[in-house]
Motif scaffolding. Structure first.
Motif, PDB file in Angstrom:
ATOM      1  N   LEU A 222       0.812  -1.218   0.000  1.00 47.59           N
ATOM      2  CA  LEU A 222       0.000   0.000   0.000  1.00 47.59           C
ATOM      3  C   LEU A 222       0.847   1.270   0.000  1.00 47.59           C
ATOM      4  O   LEU A 222       0.604   2.187  -0.780  1.00 47.59           O
ATOM      5  N   ALA A 223       1.816   1.334   0.893  1.00 48.44           N
ATOM      6  CA  ALA A 223       2.502   2.588   1.175  1.00 48.44           C
ATOM      7  C   ALA A 223       3.837   2.772   0.478  1.00 48.44           C
ATOM      8  O   ALA A 223       4.249   3.903   0.240  1.00 48.44           O
TER       9      ALA A 223
ATOM     10  N   LEU B 298       0.928 -11.483  -3.203  1.00 49.96           N
ATOM     11  CA  LEU B 298       1.869 -11.595  -2.101  1.00 49.96           C
ATOM     12  C   LEU B 298       2.174 -13.049  -1.747  1.00 49.96           C
ATOM     13  O   LEU B 298       3.251 -13.353  -1.233  1.00 49.96           O
ATOM     14  N   ALA B 299       1.229 -13.938  -2.035  1.00 57.36           N
ATOM     15  CA  ALA B 299       1.419 -15.361  -1.733  1.00 57.36           C
ATOM     16  C   ALA B 299       2.209 -16.089  -2.807  1.00 57.36           C
ATOM     17  O   ALA B 299       2.735 -17.172  -2.551  1.00 57.36           O
ATOM     18  N   ALA B 300       2.316 -15.512  -3.990  1.00 59.43           N
ATOM     19  CA  ALA B 300       3.010 -16.173  -5.094  1.00 59.43           C
ATOM     20  C   ALA B 300       4.494 -16.307  -4.783  1.00 59.43           C
ATOM     21  O   ALA B 300       5.110 -15.363  -4.284  1.00 59.43           O
ATOM     22  N   PRO B 301       5.084 -17.478  -5.087  1.00 56.47           N
ATOM     23  CA  PRO B 301       6.520 -17.666  -4.834  1.00 56.47           C
ATOM     24  C   PRO B 301       7.339 -16.621  -5.583  1.00 56.47           C
ATOM     25  O   PRO B 301       7.116 -16.362  -6.757  1.00 56.47           O
ATOM     26  N   GLY B 302       8.247 -15.988  -4.864  1.00 56.12           N
ATOM     27  CA  GLY B 302       9.123 -14.988  -5.483  1.00 56.12           C
ATOM     28  C   GLY B 302       8.457 -13.657  -5.748  1.00 56.12           C
ATOM     29  O   GLY B 302       9.056 -12.757  -6.280  1.00 56.12           O
ATOM     30  N   ALA B 303       7.171 -13.563  -5.390  1.00 53.93           N
ATOM     31  CA  ALA B 303       6.454 -12.304  -5.627  1.00 53.93           C
ATOM     32  C   ALA B 303       6.423 -11.489  -4.353  1.00 53.93           C
ATOM     33  O   ALA B 303       6.944 -11.882  -3.331  1.00 53.93           O
ATOM     34  N   GLY B 304       5.746 -10.409  -4.419  1.00 50.62           N
ATOM     35  CA  GLY B 304       5.626  -9.508  -3.288  1.00 50.62           C
ATOM     36  C   GLY B 304       5.735  -8.099  -3.800  1.00 50.62           C
ATOM     37  O   GLY B 304       5.988  -7.882  -4.978  1.00 50.62           O
ATOM     38  N   PRO B 305       5.571  -7.151  -2.945  1.00 49.05           N
ATOM     39  CA  PRO B 305       5.600  -5.763  -3.390  1.00 49.05           C
ATOM     40  C   PRO B 305       6.910  -5.396  -4.077  1.00 49.05           C
ATOM     41  O   PRO B 305       6.890  -4.747  -5.088  1.00 49.05           O
TER      42      PRO B 305
END
Length: 164
Positions: free
Chosen positions: A37-38, A152-159
């Motif tokens: 979000l931020a 966010l739950a995907a492997p290797g993913a995230g913000p």
């Protein structure tokens, strides 16, 4: 931007003439949601389909929505893992006088409860239209939280990966 809006403070989230409040549960922890979000502004269009462009500015953001609506915003609260709020300073959307949005994150046993408050001041016709659009706001919000949770739950993913 066509019009400047009235500057409001954080208490407007409770006192606005129109308040639309939505909640959804996410599996992701509050810290990951907060970063998305931020801190990872440019990635918003990847999970919030109403947003077509977002970029951080000094002390705020510039955001474009589907249909061409644009906002210039000032971040009003950035409390890690708890709250992210911004005020709209200028927009091309007609009829708005003031707008503040707040995202609250509350850890739960299964992840995080996300609460989004859309607080606005506008003339009666615009308030009526926004109330009538409540179901669409709710659907867009829930879809966005689900998409962000999946991302966010995907492997290797995230913000951080999303902004690369």
């Amino acid at each position: 931007m066509a019009r400047r809006l009235r500057p409001v403070e954080l208490d407007f989230v409770e006192s606005a003439p129109l308040r639309l409040v939505f909640t959804a549960d996410a599996v992701a922890p509050a810290d990951a949601l907060y970063r998305a979000l931020a801190e990872e502004t440019a990635a918003w269009p990847t999970w919030f389909t109403a947003v077509t462009h977002a970029r951080a500015t000094d002390g705020g953001r510039e955001v474009r929505l589907r249909g061409g609506t644009r906002f210039r915003e000032t971040v009003m609260a950035a409390e890690p893992c708890a709250r992210y709020a911004y005020r709209v300073d200028a927009t091309n959307a007609p009829g708005l006088r003031a707008l503040l949005e707040e995202w609250r994150l509350t850890p739960t046993a299964g992840g995080t409860r996300v609460r989004w408050t859309f607080a606005a001041d506008a003339g009666a016709p615009v308030r009526f239209a926004l109330r009538m659009g409540r179901a669409g706001f709710d659907r867009a919000f829930r879809d966005a939280v689900r998409a962000l949770d999946r991302r966010l739950a995907a492997p290797g993913a995230g913000p951080s990966a999303a902004a690369s």
